[in-house]
Scaffold this motif. Structure first.
Motif: not given
Length: 306
Positions: A166-169, A184-194, A198-205
Motif C-alpha cells: 500500500x505504501x507503493x500505491x 488534492x489526493x484522497x487515499x483509501x486505506x485498509x481497515x484490517x490486516x492479520x 501490522x495495520x498500524x505499521x502500514x498506516x504509519x509507513x
C-alpha cells in the motif's frame, strides 16, 4: 447545505420523541430520568448525557417556565454549544498554496471507500482537480470498488495488484498528483490486516511516505466511523488516533441509524470534530456537517429558532 438532513433524521426523532418529554410545564425528576434514558439509549454516552442534563438544570429560568417551545430551545442551545466547542467541527477539507492529501482511516466496513469517492466528487464540483489512491490492497474488492466509483465521478484512480504494497500505491499516487497538477489526493486505506499492529505499521509507513515526498502539502487524516455501530466502534477507532494524528471524523451511514447520538459523542469520546456526514448511497450524499442545522433537524425545530 444539508438538504436532506431532516428526512435522514426522521428515525432518530421518532426514537427520541423529545416532543413527548417536553410536554409538561414544570420538569419533575421523572422528566430528568426519562431524558437521561432517551439520550443514553440514543448513543449520546453516559458522560455526555450527564453533562447535557446538568447544563439544562443550570439554565436560568428553566424551572420557572418550561413549556415545549422554550424547553426544546434550551436543549437545542446546549447541544449546539457542545458541538461548537470542539474546534474544527463542520470545517471543510483545508486547501492552501500546496496540494492537500486526505488520508481516510477506519475499520473494515466503516465506509472508507465510498467516502473517498464521494469526497472526490464533492471537491471536483468545487473546482478542485482530484486523484484517488486505492491503498487498501488487502481487501480484494476494494480497488475495483474504488475504480467503479472513480468512473462514475470522472476521477483517476491509482491502483496496484491485490496484495501489493500500500505504501507503493501512495508513493505512485503522489507522483501522479504532482505530474498532473492535482489539487488534492484522497487515499483509501485498509481497515484490517492479520494483526492490529501490522495495520498500524502500514498506516504509519504511509504517513512517512507523505512526509518525505510532499512535506509542504496539507494533510487531513480523517477517521471514518460507521454510525450504525456507534459507540461500539469507538474502542477500535481510538487505535487509529494513537498511531496517527487525526484532524477530524466522518460519520458514514447516518441515514441507516436510529440512534443518532453518535455525532454528539464523537467529540467527547475521541476528541475529534465531525467534519462530514454520509446521508445516503448516492455519490452526492456526503455532506459538510452543519451543527445548527443538525440540532434543528434532530429536535424537529424550524431552522434559526434557537
Amino acid at each position: 447545505m444539508f438538504s436532506n438532513i431532516d428526512a435522514s433524521l426522521e428515525p432518530v426523532r421518532r426514537k427520541w420523541n423529545l416532543f413527548r418529554l417536553f410536554s409538561g410545564e414544570v420538569p419533575t425528576e421523572s422528566f430528568w430520568d426519562s431524558l437521561e434514558e432517551t439520550l443514553i439509549s440514543g448513543d449520546a454516552g453516559i458522560e455526555l448525557t450527564g453533562e447535557i442534563i446538568r447544563n439544562l438544570r443550570e439554565k436560568s429560568g428553566f424551572f420557572r417556565a418550561m413549556n415545549r417551545e422554550n424547553g426544546l430551545s434550551l436543549l437545542a442551545g446546549v447541544l449546539y454549544e457542545h458541538l461548537a466547542a470542539v474546534k474544527g467541527t463542520g470545517e471543510p477539507v483545508r486547501f492552501g498554496q500546496a496540494p492537500t492529501v486526505v488520508l481516510l482511516l477506519g475499520v473494515n466496513g466503516s465506509g472508507k471507500t465510498t467516502t473517498a469517492a464521494k469526497m472526490a466528487w464533492n471537491l471536483q464540483k468545487e473546482g478542485k482537480k482530484v486523484i484517488l489512491a486505492a491503498a487498501d490492497t488487502f481487501r480484494a474488492a476494494a480497488a475495483d470498488q474504488l475504480k467503479a466509483w472513480g468512473e462514475r465521478s470522472g476521477t483517476r484512480v491509482v491502483t496496484h495488484a491485490p496484495g501489493g504494497d500500500p505504501g507503493a500505491v501512495v508513493f505512485d499516487a503522489i507522483q501522479a498528483a504532482k505530474a498532473g497538477g492535482h489539487d488534492c489526493l484522497v487515499i483509501d486505506t485498509a481497515g484490517r490486516l492479520h494483526t492490529k499492529a501490522n495495520l498500524m505499521e502500514e498506516l504509519i509507513k504511509m504517513t512517512r511516505i507523505i512526509e518525505r515526498n510532499c512535506p509542504e502539502w496539507i494533510v487531513e487524516s480523517l477517521l471514518v466511523i460507521d454510525a450504525v455501530t456507534g459507540q461500539n466502534g469507538f474502542r477500535q477507532a481510538q487505535a487509529f488516533g494513537n498511531a496517527i494524528p487525526l484532524t477530524g471524523a466522518v460519520i458514514s451511514k447516518y441515514d441507516h441509524t436510529a440512534k443518532g447520538g453518535i455525532i454528539l459523542s464523537v467529540g467527547r469520546e475521541l476528541g475529534l470534530p465531525v467534519r462530514y456526514v454520509g446521508l445516503g448511497e448516492g455519490i452526492e450524499d456526503l455532506k459538510l456537517f452543519e451543527p445548527e442545522e443538525f440540532v434543528d433537524a434532530l429536535l424537529g425545530r424550524d431552522p434559526g429558532s434557537v
